[in-house]
Scaffold this active site. Structure first.
Site, short mmCIF file in Angstrom:
data_model
loop_
_atom_site.label_atom_id
_atom_site.label_comp_id
_atom_site.label_asym_id
_atom_site.label_seq_id
_atom_site.Cartn_x
_atom_site.Cartn_y
_atom_site.Cartn_z
N HIS A 275 -9.42 -24.59 24.31
CA HIS A 275 -9.48 -25.32 23.18
C HIS A 275 -10.66 -26.32 22.86
O HIS A 275 -10.97 -26.77 21.91
CB HIS A 275 -8.07 -26.46 23.20
CG HIS A 275 -6.82 -25.68 23.00
ND1 HIS A 275 -6.45 -25.25 21.55
CD2 HIS A 275 -5.95 -25.19 23.89
CE1 HIS A 275 -5.19 -24.62 21.71
NE2 HIS A 275 -4.86 -24.45 23.05
N ASP A 279 -12.74 -26.96 19.69
CA ASP A 279 -13.03 -28.07 18.80
C ASP A 279 -14.65 -28.05 18.55
O ASP A 279 -15.07 -28.56 17.71
CB ASP A 279 -12.85 -29.11 19.84
CG ASP A 279 -11.56 -29.53 20.13
OD1 ASP A 279 -10.71 -29.07 19.17
OD2 ASP A 279 -11.11 -30.36 20.90
N GLU A 305 -8.59 -24.87 10.86
CA GLU A 305 -9.78 -24.28 10.61
C GLU A 305 -10.24 -24.04 9.16
O GLU A 305 -11.27 -23.49 8.82
CB GLU A 305 -10.04 -22.89 11.48
CG GLU A 305 -9.13 -21.73 10.89
CD GLU A 305 -7.74 -21.83 11.55
OE1 GLU A 305 -7.24 -20.65 11.45
OE2 GLU A 305 -7.21 -22.92 11.96
#
Length: 397
Positions: A275, A279, A305
């Site tokens: 993750h 990010d 997204e």
């Protein structure tokens, strides 16, 4: 000003420096508002208090200390003030000019003390302080720029201009007033008018800088209210507000287009790299897109997204121009891989472009049509731009 006596004014000034130092330390340590700038301001006030807070304490000091300490203290406090000001305004100016001014000022004061002159140390300190005050005027003028009105900019720069003028006036006195060297050697106190004027100017500078910090805090709150905390793009609520405003302008012939962008195979990034990489990918995409958008374009994160760009158009129905911008964003993202742990990670996006519809106050029709084109781009293989055919109700060029 017969009702004022200079020692009282100097005591009030010393007390003000102590209170101001505590206030700045509170901003730094408790509220965490620009902590480095606040600490620099606190240090400047404490230095000012230590070197000017008690004239009687210096009465028995040797002349070299009694003359040199206040001048070096004033120079040091001004250097700290300008350094703090640059941090408050996020100036990218390198500190070379401050280093030169500080060094030359200190050398001038030291040379004056070594020569035994009563005027030379004060002259060197006053000229250096005036130069730093003028430098502060430039920093404020540049730092505020178009963000604030001229009236606010004038109010922020006025006390620094006043400080520079006071310094230049005092320089003229030192150079052209007979007998001034005897005043310096004997430690004669300034007139009440001069003492009050210096206090008002320096206190106004401090209060203005506190106001600048409050403005910065408000701007930060506004940023957090309207921006996505991860990417810095507009959050959904702020973007929807911008879309509503744009729809209201549509009736006046001020057209725009919408481009919804979705990062291709984003789940693979999260699953394959974690993750944190996801990010970083979102942040990278926004950085790339922002570099290739105009200042008037509004980039918002709709969720996950998925992002959307609101592009004002010179011609209301210039769908081809909007498609060209969307294609540029797609190409630039594919051409600039994300560097993740030393390895390039190529990212692509699918884009759907549509014009808005009149009689749609919240822009929902335009968003739905752009979203439909986004899904068509994904169905046709991703990493491409699909453009909606204009509705008959849409503005045409």
């Amino acid at each position: 000003m017969d009702f004022l006596d200079v020692p009282t004014v100097l005591q009030v000034s010393a007390l003000f420096n102590v209170v101001a130092a505590l206030a700045w330390l509170g901003l730094a340590q408790v509220f965490r508002i620009a902590p480095r700038a606040s600490r620099l301001m606190a240090a400047g006030h404490l230095l000012r208090f230590a070197t000017h807070g008690c004239a009687d304490c210096m009465a028995d000091w040797p002349d070299v200390l009694r003359q040199g300490v206040p001048e070096l203290g004033l120079l040091g406090s001004m250097l700290l003030l300008v350094m703090a000001l640059r941090r408050m305004l996020r100036s990218r100016q390198r500190p070379h000019d401050l280093q030169w001014l500080g060094t030359l000022g200190a050398l001038g004061i030291g040379a004056g003390l070594a020569s035994g002159s009563g005027l030379a140390p004060q002259l060197a300190g006053t000229i250096s302080t005036s130069a730093l005050a003028l430098l502060a005027v430039r920093e404020v003028a540049r730092g505020l720029g178009p963000q604030r009105s001229r009236l606010i900019a004038l109010g922020m720069t006025a006390p620094f201009v006043g400080l520079a003028l006071l310094g230049l006036g005092h320089t003229a006195e030192l150079l052209f007033t007979p007998g001034w060297e005897d005043h310096v050697r004997l430690g004669v106190l300034p007139t009440p008018q001069r003492a009050v004027l210096w206090f008002v100017v320096t206190a106004t500078i401090t209060l203005n800088l506190i106001a600048l910090m409050i403005w910065r805090l408000i701007a930060r709150i506004e940023h957090l209210t309207h921006r996505d905390p991860l990417t810095g793009a507009l959050n959904r609520r702020a973007f929807e507000r911008a879309l509503t405003d744009a729809q209201a302008q549509l009736q006046r012939g001020r057209g725009f287009a919408l481009a919804i962008m979705d990062i291709d195979h984003f789940k693979r990034v999260n699953d394959g790299h974690g993750h944190a990489a996801g990010d970083a990918a979102l942040q990278h995409c926004v950085r790339v897109w922002q570099r290739h958008l105009r200042a008037v374009d509004r980039l918002g994160r709709l969720g996950g997204e998925e992002f959307c760009v609101l592009m004002p158009l010179a011609q209301p129905g210039d769908l081809a121009g909007a498609a060209t911008v969307a294609e540029r964003l797609r190409v630039q993202l594919a051409a600039e891989p994300l560097e993740w742990k030393g390895q390039p990670l190529t990212l692509t996006c699918s884009v759907g472009v549509a014009l808005p519809s009149e009689g749609d106050p919240h822009g929902e029709v335009g968003l739905v049509r752009a979203d439909a084109e986004l899904y068509r781009a994904k169905a046709e293989g991703r990493n491409r731009v699909c453009v909606a055919t204009p509705l008959t109700a849409d503005p045409v060029s």
